[in-house]
Design a protein around this motif. Structure first.
Motif, short mmCIF file in Angstrom:
data_model
loop_
_atom_site.label_atom_id
_atom_site.label_comp_id
_atom_site.label_asym_id
_atom_site.label_seq_id
_atom_site.Cartn_x
_atom_site.Cartn_y
_atom_site.Cartn_z
N GLU A 25 0.84 -1.18 0.00
CA GLU A 25 0.00 0.00 0.00
C GLU A 25 0.87 1.23 0.00
N ARG A 51 -10.04 10.11 -8.64
CA ARG A 51 -9.87 8.66 -8.73
C ARG A 51 -10.37 8.16 -10.08
N TYR A 107 -12.00 4.60 -11.91
CA TYR A 107 -12.64 3.33 -11.63
C TYR A 107 -12.50 2.39 -12.83
N VAL A 132 -12.37 -1.85 -9.52
CA VAL A 132 -11.07 -1.51 -8.92
C VAL A 132 -10.88 -0.01 -9.04
N VAL A 133 -10.50 0.63 -7.95
CA VAL A 133 -10.32 2.07 -7.96
C VAL A 133 -8.85 2.40 -7.72
N VAL A 134 -8.34 3.39 -8.45
CA VAL A 134 -6.96 3.83 -8.29
C VAL A 134 -6.94 5.34 -8.11
N SER A 135 -5.95 5.83 -7.41
CA SER A 135 -5.83 7.27 -7.16
C SER A 135 -5.41 7.98 -8.44
N GLY A 142 -15.76 -0.35 0.30
CA GLY A 142 -16.71 0.52 -0.38
C GLY A 142 -18.09 0.42 0.22
N LEU A 197 -15.90 -2.68 -3.95
CA LEU A 197 -14.84 -1.81 -4.44
C LEU A 197 -13.49 -2.22 -3.86
N GLU A 249 -9.60 -1.14 -3.66
CA GLU A 249 -8.71 -0.01 -3.90
C GLU A 249 -7.29 -0.51 -4.06
N THR A 287 -3.43 0.52 -4.48
CA THR A 287 -2.64 1.70 -4.12
C THR A 287 -1.25 1.70 -4.73
#
Length: 251
Positions: free
Chosen positions: A121, A185, A187, A200-203, A233, A238, A240, A242
């Motif tokens: 992370e 972000r 998605y 999947v979520v990314v910054s 989520g 969700l 995440e 990192t």
């Protein structure tokens, strides 16, 4: 059951780890709560940065056994972020003193002792204290680094299977149906309809890294993605990611 930390050849934090952001403060460990997280004497609950949630009773037992000798000990606490939805503070814990554990990072020691799995992370310092214990079945790419076999991946399109894993560390696989780019972000959705499959979520920072590596919103449609992290989520669908190493296109 007790677990001994193999510390004789382990370098101290100053030798292998960069400084972490945020001030450090003294604290005292009071134990492990029923959910498996560290408790401090002042009442705070701590999630150790860099450690995956325990996956079964055996992992939970190893973790508790390894922490038990440290209960009541003065430590150095560095909080790395805000409180999460479960009321836990993400943090690193250092073990000061004059014995062989002086200056050691608790999460790294637990991992090396085989009492916890690593969780890559962004807030985890990229340092190590030597070879870590990982299941023999862990093979290839992101799965190998996480200590989880790729064959253990959850199908991101299986709604029931995904929701059953909420709050757990896992590998998830699915075919990308759409990419939603937002200001902060991005998605990677396994379905075009919300709530029908995982995402999947990314910054923004990580999405820029991915774009620099050739990933584009237009080009990802139909690609099969493997990602690892903790599932959460609002609806438990969700995941995440990192770090770049937590994502892999597999076709």
């Amino acid at each position: 059951m007790a677990i001994a930390f193999p510390l004789a050849s382990a370098p101290g934090l100053a030798a292998g780890c960069p400084e972490t952001a945020g001030p450090s403060e003294p604290a005292r460990l009071s134990g492990v709560d029923p959910a498996g997280d560290l408790q401090l004497a002042d009442g705070r609950t701590i999630r150790l940065v860099g450690l995956a949630p325990r996956q079964d009773d055996a992992e939970e037992a190893r973790f508790r056994a390894a922490v038990q000798p440290l209960v009541g000990r003065e430590v150095v606490l560095t909080v790395t972020g805000g409180k999460d939805r479960w009321g836990r503070w993400p943090a690193r814990i250092g073990l000061p003193g004059e014995d062989e554990t002086a200056g050691r990072d608790m999460a790294l020691l637990l991992r090396r002792a085989g009492a916890a799995r690593p969780l890559p992370e962004a807030s985890q310092a990229p340092c190590s204290i030597g070879p870590e214990v990982a299941p023999a079945s862990a093979v290839g790419g992101a799965a190998s680094r996480a200590g989880v076999a790729s064959s253990d991946a959850v199908d991101g399109h299986d709604l029931a299977a995904v929701k059953a894993q909420e709050g757990r560390y896992l590998i998830i696989e699915g075919r990308i149906a759409s990419v939603g780019e937002r200001a902060q972000r991005t998605y990677l959705n396994f379905s075009r309809k919300p709530g029908e499959a995982a995402a999947v979520v990314v910054s923004r920072k990580l999405w820029r890294e991915l774009q620099a590596a050739g990933w584009t919103a237009a080009g990802l449609g139909g690609k099969r993605l493997r990602a690892h992290g903790v599932l959460g989520g609002r609806d438990g669908l969700l995941l995440e990611a990192t770090l770049r190493g937590a994502l892999e296109l597999i076709d």
